[in-house]
Design an enzyme around this catalytic site. Sequence first.
Site, PDB file in Angstrom:
ATOM      1  N   GLY A 276       0.787  -1.228   0.000  1.00 31.74           N
ATOM      2  CA  GLY A 276       0.000   0.000   0.000  1.00 31.74           C
ATOM      3  C   GLY A 276       0.817   1.275   0.000  1.00 31.74           C
ATOM      4  N   GLU A 318       4.618  -6.081   1.325  1.00 27.78           N
ATOM      5  CA  GLU A 318       4.130  -6.510   0.007  1.00 27.78           C
ATOM      6  C   GLU A 318       3.855  -5.323  -0.921  1.00 27.78           C
ATOM      7  OE1 GLU A 318       1.646 -10.421   1.582  1.00 27.78           O
ATOM      8  OE2 GLU A 318       0.593  -8.519   1.301  1.00 27.78           O
ATOM      9  N   GLY A 320       3.325  -3.367  -4.239  1.00 25.37           N
ATOM     10  CA  GLY A 320       3.054  -3.641  -5.654  1.00 25.37           C
ATOM     11  C   GLY A 320       3.255  -2.360  -6.438  1.00 25.37           C
ATOM     12  N   ARG A 321       2.331  -1.418  -6.171  1.00 32.54           N
ATOM     13  CA  ARG A 321       2.350  -0.117  -6.858  1.00 32.54           C
ATOM     14  C   ARG A 321       3.709   0.582  -6.752  1.00 32.54           C
ATOM     15  NH1 ARG A 321      -2.407   2.810  -6.889  1.00 32.54           N
ATOM     16  NH2 ARG A 321      -3.030   1.378  -5.242  1.00 32.54           N
ATOM     17  N   TYR A 362     -11.587   5.060  -9.418  1.00 34.69           N
ATOM     18  CA  TYR A 362     -11.156   5.628  -8.133  1.00 34.69           C
ATOM     19  C   TYR A 362     -11.060   7.146  -8.161  1.00 34.69           C
ATOM     20  CZ  TYR A 362      -9.271   0.863  -7.571  1.00 34.69           C
ATOM     21  OH  TYR A 362      -9.096  -0.495  -7.499  1.00 34.69           O
ATOM     22  N   CYS A 389     -17.334   4.437 -25.386  1.00 32.95           N
ATOM     23  CA  CYS A 389     -18.681   5.011 -25.388  1.00 32.95           C
ATOM     24  C   CYS A 389     -19.158   5.219 -23.960  1.00 32.95           C
ATOM     25  CB  CYS A 389     -19.622   4.099 -26.146  1.00 32.95           C
ATOM     26  SG  CYS A 389     -19.187   4.071 -27.864  1.00 32.95           S
TER      27      CYS A 389
HETATM   28  C1  LIG Z   1      -2.792  -8.256   0.641  1.00 30.88           C
HETATM   29  C2  LIG Z   1      -2.240  -7.216  -0.260  1.00 30.88           C
HETATM   30  N1  LIG Z   1      -0.910  -7.039  -0.288  1.00 30.88           N
HETATM   31  C3  LIG Z   1      -0.352  -6.113  -1.091  1.00 30.88           C
HETATM   32  C4  LIG Z   1      -1.128  -5.314  -1.913  1.00 30.88           C
HETATM   33  C5  LIG Z   1      -0.423  -4.332  -2.800  1.00 30.88           C
HETATM   34  O1  LIG Z   1      -0.807  -3.030  -2.602  1.00 30.88           O
HETATM   35  P1  LIG Z   1       0.009  -1.852  -3.326  1.00 30.88           P
HETATM   36  O2  LIG Z   1       0.100  -2.210  -4.780  1.00 30.88           O
HETATM   37  O3  LIG Z   1      -0.823  -0.643  -3.100  1.00 30.88           O
HETATM   38  O4  LIG Z   1       1.358  -1.800  -2.696  1.00 30.88           O
HETATM   39  C6  LIG Z   1      -2.509  -5.455  -1.905  1.00 30.88           C
HETATM   40  C7  LIG Z   1      -3.344  -4.600  -2.760  1.00 30.88           C
HETATM   41  O5  LIG Z   1      -4.524  -4.672  -2.843  1.00 30.88           O
HETATM   42  C8  LIG Z   1      -3.087  -6.446  -1.057  1.00 30.88           C
HETATM   43  O6  LIG Z   1      -4.408  -6.637  -1.019  1.00 30.88           O
END
Ligand SMILES: Cc1ncc(COP(=O)(O)O)c(C=O)c1O
Length: 461
Positions: A276, A318, A320-321, A362, A389
Amino acid sequence: MRAHEAGALHGDIGSRGPAWLRPPADVNALVPQLWPRNVTRGADGALTVAGLDVRAVAAEFGTPVYVLDEDDLRSRCRDFRSAFADEDVYYAGKAFLCRAVVRMVAEEGLHLDVCTGGELAVALAAGMPPERIGFHGNNKSVAELTRALDARVGRVILDSFDEIDRLTALARERGVRPRVLVRVTVGVEAHTHEFIATAHEDQKFGFSLAGGAAAAAALRVLDEDVLELRGLHSHIGSQIFDADGFEVSARRVLGLQAQIRDARGVELPELDLGGGFGIAYTTQDDPAAPQDLAKRLRRIVETECLVQRLAVPHLSVEPGRAIVGPSVFTLYEVGTVKDVDGIRTYVSVDGGMSDNIRTALYDASYSATVASRASTAEPLLARVVGKHCESGDIVVKDEFLPADVQPGDLVAVPGTGAYCRSMASNYNHVPRPPVVAVRDGRARLIVRRETEADLLALDVG
Ligand SMILES: Cc1ncc(COP(=O)(O)O)c(C=O)c1O
């Protein structure tokens, strides 16, 4: 405000954009924190990525196209890897997953979080060592759990009592003892710059802490000899810039850890604080460096462990973004430029909500620039829209583009690495764009463009 027959809400149109958005002194300037590290404007005014002119990328692969700066992605992996040197960093594959990216994150020493059988299949096909995979999901099927067990994934993150039943039965049948975490819903919700800590936990993920389900789940798993409970997991939201939410969640989840110790005399050895971490989509976002994040999270956990008289568990995160988001920009071609009654200028590009749903879903903000040339024209407040569309088909709500923006220009939108290609759709039967990785001046196709033939192949009627 102009009167509008549909009412005041619709009448409030033609805004000057958000208050923070000011006409730039130089409409060609790139704001460094929004772009992959190897993107610059070349001598003739066009953008280059890792030394390659974006016009060459467009000519070879067409538009729209997601352009990945491979060294940028790898350097972000390394930044997290070194900041969290004593911890495990799981790249959250939901942000964007394909085999090439799995190999990149694996080579850079990261683990991988997947949350469906499909993501697991991509991870395994790319050769991700199974012990470095964490398997998430609030509704994993028997088939998915079976596959995860057969592949010997490193961690299964348990999300419901039904899943505990299922995994217990499958593990017993197979004579294996999977390592699991229990996902705890801690009543903290964090999005962008704000977080709220609530007493209730009204969401589909995890086991509620306040209601007692999390404690019951952990004790239940401890009683199952075929499951090895390694620790607790919590994920509080997305686009988080502030450590306060993590502080509250760590306090709550470690409180549960202490409760488990008191009940069973067991100290769980691991703690996963989820992802997150925020990135910059506009100049208004100011993300923390991984080093700072790591320091703050460590301090928070150490302090709470001291209070609870717990040994500090092995941590994991964890992101991702924060890993893939800033490494990618989307390159579009402008098709039409429409000045609507002097209210707003709409710049239509050849993609839209099918390749970036985040603006519609969002209300996300993005920025954009004309990428195929520099301009001497004045800045003009424009809205970049797609070809779908749907009037909500907006890519960039408000951005200053040069007033001479015209059909045939390439427009680049940065920060589209996360939750864009992975959430792409075929709305209006628009084939999904390719992903091209650029490194050392060379472009490599890593996900090809979908074709109309692909779409028709699914249409068996
Ligand atoms: C359990 C869990 N871990 C990691 C992430 C990755 O979040 P982000 O991409 O915002 O870092 C998410 C995103 O929904 C998630 O649900």
